[in-house]
Design an enzyme around this catalytic site. Structure first.
Site, PDB file in Angstrom:
ATOM      1  N   GLY A  56       0.832  -1.203   0.000  1.00  0.00           N
ATOM      2  CA  GLY A  56       0.000   0.000   0.000  1.00  0.00           C
ATOM      3  C   GLY A  56       0.859   1.242   0.000  1.00  0.00           C
ATOM      4  O   GLY A  56       2.079   1.158  -0.070  1.00  0.00           O
ATOM      5  N   GLY A  57       0.205   2.371   0.059  1.00  0.00           N
ATOM      6  CA  GLY A  57       0.923   3.631   0.038  1.00  0.00           C
ATOM      7  C   GLY A  57       1.881   3.786   1.199  1.00  0.00           C
ATOM      8  O   GLY A  57       2.933   4.394   1.073  1.00  0.00           O
ATOM      9  N   PHE A  58       1.531   3.224   2.342  1.00  0.00           N
ATOM     10  CA  PHE A  58       2.328   3.472   3.527  1.00  0.00           C
ATOM     11  C   PHE A  58       3.171   2.285   3.959  1.00  0.00           C
ATOM     12  O   PHE A  58       3.947   2.386   4.886  1.00  0.00           O
ATOM     13  CB  PHE A  58       1.436   3.875   4.695  1.00  0.00           C
ATOM     14  CG  PHE A  58       0.701   5.153   4.457  1.00  0.00           C
ATOM     15  CD1 PHE A  58       1.390   6.353   4.378  1.00  0.00           C
ATOM     16  CD2 PHE A  58      -0.666   5.168   4.299  1.00  0.00           C
ATOM     17  CE1 PHE A  58       0.729   7.540   4.155  1.00  0.00           C
ATOM     18  CE2 PHE A  58      -1.343   6.353   4.074  1.00  0.00           C
ATOM     19  CZ  PHE A  58      -0.646   7.543   4.006  1.00  0.00           C
ATOM     20  N   THR A 106       3.923  -2.387   3.493  1.00  0.00           N
ATOM     21  CA  THR A 106       3.607  -3.692   2.939  1.00  0.00           C
ATOM     22  C   THR A 106       2.735  -4.448   3.930  1.00  0.00           C
ATOM     23  O   THR A 106       2.966  -4.385   5.135  1.00  0.00           O
ATOM     24  CB  THR A 106       4.911  -4.479   2.700  1.00  0.00           C
ATOM     25  OG1 THR A 106       5.818  -3.611   2.037  1.00  0.00           O
ATOM     26  CG2 THR A 106       4.672  -5.703   1.862  1.00  0.00           C
ATOM     27  N   ASP A 163      -7.444   8.356   0.932  1.00  0.00           N
ATOM     28  CA  ASP A 163      -7.074   7.373  -0.083  1.00  0.00           C
ATOM     29  C   ASP A 163      -8.186   6.354  -0.300  1.00  0.00           C
ATOM     30  O   ASP A 163      -7.958   5.145  -0.260  1.00  0.00           O
ATOM     31  CB  ASP A 163      -5.759   6.693   0.314  1.00  0.00           C
ATOM     32  CG  ASP A 163      -5.075   6.029  -0.881  1.00  0.00           C
ATOM     33  OD1 ASP A 163      -5.439   6.357  -2.022  1.00  0.00           O
ATOM     34  OD2 ASP A 163      -4.194   5.176  -0.660  1.00  0.00           O
TER      35      ASP A 163
END
Ligand SMILES: *[C@@H]1O[C@H](CO)[C@@H](O)[C@H](O)[C@H]1NC(C)=O
Ligand SMILES: *[C@@H]1O[C@H](CO)[C@@H](O)[C@H](O)[C@H]1NC(C)=O
Ligand SMILES: *[C@@H]1O[C@H](CO)[C@@H](O)[C@H](O)[C@H]1NC(C)=O
Ligand SMILES: *[C@@H]1O[C@H](CO)[C@@H](O)[C@H](O)[C@H]1NC(C)=O
Ligand SMILES: *[C@@H]1O[C@H](CO)[C@@H](O)[C@H](O)[C@H]1NC(C)=O
Ligand SMILES: *[C@@H]1O[C@H](CO)[C@@H](O)[C@H](O)[C@H]1NC(C)=O
Ligand SMILES: *[C@@H]1O[C@H](CO)[C@@H](O)[C@H](O)[C@H]1NC(C)=O
Ligand SMILES: *[C@@H]1O[C@H](CO)[C@@H](O)[C@H](O)[C@H]1NC(C)=O
Ligand SMILES: *[C@@H]1O[C@H](CO)[C@@H](O)[C@H](O)[C@H]1NC(C)=O
Ligand SMILES: *[C@@H]1O[C@H](CO)[C@@H](O)[C@H](O)[C@H]1NC(C)=O
Ligand SMILES: *[C@@H]1O[C@H](CO)[C@@H](O)[C@H](O)[C@H]1NC(C)=O
Ligand SMILES: *[C@@H]1O[C@H](CO)[C@@H](O)[C@H](O)[C@H]1NC(C)=O
Length: 504
Positions: A295-297, A299, A411
C-alpha cells in the site's frame, strides 16, 4: 509564478503577523535564514513542476501540523518533486509551524530552478527531482562561523566535549536530536549545542553525518559560534543560549530522552502492544508467501497468532522510531474508532525495530478484485453492490462526522475496501489518515492559509481533504456500478471515460 509567489508572500506575512499577535508561546521559532542554495538545473516542464510542487507542499503542510518532520514524493520522471522538511526538536509545535510557514515561502524564489536547500535556525527544507532522502554529506555542505567574538582554549575544549556528547546522545535516544549545555570551567561562559539528523537517514548515516559535522565545526572553534549545514544533518554551538526551554508537558518529555518502552506505557490499553517477536513469528519471518499487498504506507502481510487468530500486519515504510509519539497517539485514537464498516485496528508493535500496525484479517480480499473481474464480478449482485455502497458511505460518515475527532481518509479506492465473508464492506488503511479536532486552533488556520495559491475553498476552510474523500467516493461509486476501473487522471475528471461510460 513570480506574481503568484509575491502574492503568497504577502498573504503569508499577514498571517505570520496575526499568528505572532495571538501566539502565547514563549518559545523562539528561530526563523533567521542561515543559508539558501538553489540548484543550477532548471525544471523540465513548468506546468508539471509547479503542480507537483503545490501538491508536495500540501502534503507536508498537512503533516507538519502534527509532526516535526514530513516528506512527500509527487509526480514522475524529471518533474518529480522530492520534498523533505523538518523542524529542530526543541521547537514547540506552534513554533515549528511558524518556522515551516516561513521556510515554505522562500522556496518559490528558487523557481525556475528545480531544487535547492534552505536552512533556517529552526527548520530545514529541501527539494530535488531525485530521491536524496538518504544523502548525508555532499560537496555543498558548509560550515559557518559566527566571527564576532573570539574565544580561548577553555571554551574550545568545552565546545568539543559538548559536541561529542551531542553526537552520542542524538544516536542513543532514537530521536536523532540532542541538545546540550556545558559550563566552561574557570570562566562565566556556557556553551550550548544542538545536533539533529533528518529522520529519513539510517542510524549509521546519521552517525556519519554528525561525526563529519563535529569535525567540520572545529574550524570555528576559536569563535563564539559555529554552524554546520550538511546534506543530512545540522549542528550548532554558541556561547549564547539559543535553545528553547524544555517543555514541561508529558507530551514533550520524550524529547531529548526518548524511550520506546516508556512510550508504550502511554498506550491506553497495554493489550494493544504486540511484541515484535510475536509478529515475526505470526508472519513466518515476513515470508513472501504471506504477503497480501503493497500500500501507500507500507507492505501488508497475513499472520496467524499462536491462538489461531488471523491478522493482517502492516509494516510501515518509514520505520524509524522518530515519530513514535505521533504513532502512539494515532494508535490510541484509531483503536477507539469502532464501526461495522471500518477495518478494526487491533494494535501495534511500536517498541520493536520497526513500526507495525496490526489489523483484523478479512479473507475475502478487496473490492477491486471483484468489480474489475468479470467472473468474480458475477458474485456481486446489484443488491450486494448497493449494500456495499451504502456501507462505505456509512463508514465515511462515521469518520467525517464524529464529534470528537474528524478523520479524513485521503485514499478511498476500490483496493482499500475490504469485504468480509458476507461481502460487507470495511474501509481499510485509515491508520495513517490525519485527524483534526473539529474546532481548529488558530495556528492550523494560519498554516492552511499559507498555501496562498491553493484552491480557494482550501484557503478559506482548510477542508480540501475531506472533499477529496467525497470525490473519491463518487469515483468509486461509478466503478462499482460500471465495473470499469478509473484509469484516467484526475485532471481530466470532467471528461473521463468513466463518466462517458455512465452516460451511455
Ligand atoms: C550543489 O550546488 C549546486 C549549485 O548550488 C547544484 O547545482 C548541485 O546540484 C548541488 N549538488 C548537490 C550534490 O547537492
Ligand atoms: C523533459 O524530459 C524529457 C524526458 O527526460 C525530455 O524528453 C524533454 O526534452 C525534457 N524537456 C525539457 C523542456 O527539458
Ligand atoms: C508540459 O506538460 C504538460 C502536461 O503534460 C504538456 O501539456 C505541455 O505541453 C508540457 N510543456 C512543455 C513545454 O513541454
Ligand atoms: C532533474 O532536473 C535536471 C534539470 O532539469 C535534469 O537535468 C535531471 O535529469 C533531472 N533528474 C532526474 C532524475 O530526472
Ligand atoms: C565531510 O563530508 C564532506 C562531503 O563529503 C567531505 O568533503 C569532508 O571531507 C568530510 N569531512 C570530514 C571531516 O570527514
Ligand atoms: C565574518 O564573516 C562574514 C561572512 O562570512 C565576512 O563577510 C566578514 O568579513 C567576517 N568578519 C570578520 C571580522 O572576519
Ligand atoms: C564572572 O562574572 C563576574 C560578575 O559578573 C565578574 O566579576 C568576573 O570577573 C567574571 N569572571 C570572568 C572570568 O570573566
Ligand atoms: C467518535 O470517535 C470516538 C473515538 O475517536 C468514539 O469513541 C466515539 O464513539 C465516536 N462518536 C461518534 C458519535 O461516532
Ligand atoms: C468469499 O467468501 C465466501 C463465503 O465464505 C466464499 O464462498 C468465497 O469463495 C470467498 N471469496 C474469495 C475470493 O475468497
Ligand atoms: C483514479 O485514477 C487516478 C489515476 O490513475 C488515480 O490517481 C486516482 O487515485 C484514482 N481515483 C480513485 C478514486 O481510485
Ligand atoms: C486500470 O485499472 C485496472 C484495475 O486496477 C487494471 O487492471 C488495468 O490494468 C488498468 N488499466 C490501465 C490502462 O492502466
Ligand atoms: C471529451 O472527450 C472526447 C473524446 O474522448 C473529445 O472528442 C471531446 O472533445 C472531449 N471534450 C472536452 C470538453 O474536452
Amino acid at each position: 509564478m513570480k506574481k503568484k509567489s509575491t502574492h503568497t508572500t504577502l498573504i503569508f506575512i499577514t498571517l505570520i503577523i496575526i499568528s505572532l499577535l495571538v501566539s502565547k508561546s514563549k518559545g523562539d521559532a528561530r526563523t533567521e535564514i542561515i543559508e539558501m542554495k538553489c540548484d543550477e538545473g532548471v525544471h523540465n516542464n513548468s506546468t508539471l513542476f509547479v503542480a507537483n510542487f503545490i501538491r508536495a507542499t500540501e502534503i507536508t503542510t498537512n503533516e507538519m501540523q502534527t509532526s516535526h518532520f514530513s516528506t512527500a514524493v509527487v509526480g514522475t520522471g524529471p518533474n518529480t518533486n522530492y520534498l523533505l522538511t523538518q523542524c529542530y526538536e526543541d521547537l514547540s509545535s506552534q513554533d515549528c509551524m511558524l518556522c515551516y510557514a516561513q521556510i515554505r515561502t522562500y522556496f518559490p524564489t528558487c523557481f525556475p530552478h528545480s531544487g535547492g536547500r534552505i536552512y533556517l535556525d529552526g527548520c530545514f527544507m529541501r527539494l530535488q527531482n531525485y530521491s536524496f532522502f538518504e544523502e548525508y554529506t555532499s560537496p555543498n555542505d558548509t560550515t559557518i562561523c559566527g566571527n564576532t567574538t573570539r574565544k580561548g582554549a577553555l571554551f574550545q575544549e568545552s565546545t568539543s566535549r559538548a559536541v561529542a556528547n551531542a553526537v552520542t546522545n542524538a544516536l542513543s535516544n532514537g530521536d536523532y536530536f540532542a541538545r546540550g549545555e556545558m559550563l566552561v570551567m574557570g570562566t562565566n561562559d556556557t556553551v550550548y549545542v544542538l545536533a539533529e539528523c533528518w529522520k529519513t537517514l539510517s542510524p549509521s548515516s546519521c552517525r556519519a553525518c554528525l561525526e563529519n559535522a563535529s569535525i567540520s565545526i572545529t574550524k570555528c572553534s576559536s569563535w563564539s559560534e559555529g554552524r554546520v549545514l550538511n546534506a543530512g544533518c545540522f549542528m550548532r554551538y554558541s556561547d549564547t543560549n539559543f535553545l528553547n526551554p524544555m517543555p514541561a508537558t508529558s507530551r514533550a518529555s520524550h524529547r531529548g530522552s526518548y524511550d520506546a518502552e516508556e512510550m508504550a506505557k502511554n498506550l491506553k490499553d497495554i493489550s494493544l502492544n504486540f511484541k515484535y517477536s510475536t509478529i515475526e513469528k505470526a508472519t513466518g519471518n515476513w515470508d513472501e508467501s504471506n504477503k497480501l499487498g503493497q500500500g501507500g504506507f507500507g507492505t501488508v502481510y497475513k499472520g496467524v497468532l499462536s491462538d489461531g487468530r488471523e491478522i493482517a500486519v502492516k509494516r510501515l515504510f518509514y520505520n524509524n522510531k522518530f515519530r513514535a509519539a505521533d504513532f502512539y497517539n494515532e494508535v490510541n485514537m484509531i483503536s477507539s474508532v469502532e464501526h461495522k464498516n471500518l477495518v478494526r485496528l487491533l494494535g501495534c508493535s511500536c517498541s520493536g525495530p520497526e513500526s507495525i500496525l496490526v489489523y483484523e484479517y478479512l479473507p475475502n480480499m478487496s473490492l477491486d478484485l471483484f468489480i474489475f473481474d468479470e467472473t468474480k464480478g458475477r458474485d456481486l449482485s446489484w443488491d450486494k453492490r448497493l449494500k456495499i455502497i451504502i456501507g462505505i458511505a456509512e463508514g465515511l460518515v462515521y469518520l467525517h462526522e464524529n464529534t470528537t475527532t474528524r478523520i479524513i481518509h485521503r485514499d478511498i479506492k476500490a483496493s482499500n475496501i475490504l469485504l468480509d465473508l458476507r461481502f460487507r464492506p470495511k474501509i481499510a488503511d485509515f491508520g495513517l489518515a490525519r485527524s483534526f479536532p473539529v474546532d481548529k486552533s488558530h495556528v492550523s488556520t494560519v498554516i492552511a492559509g499559507t498555501l496562498g495559491y491553493m484552491a480557494p475553498e482550501y484557503l478559506a476552510h482548510g477542508q480540501l481533504t475531506e472533499k477529496a474523500d467525497v470525490y473519491s467516493f463518487g469515483v468509486l461509486l461509478l466503478e462499482v456500478v460500471t465495473g470499469v476501473a478509473n484509469n484516467t487522471s484526475k485532471s481530466t475528471e470532467h471528461n473521463d471515460s468513466l463518466v462517458s461510460t455512465v452516460s451511455t
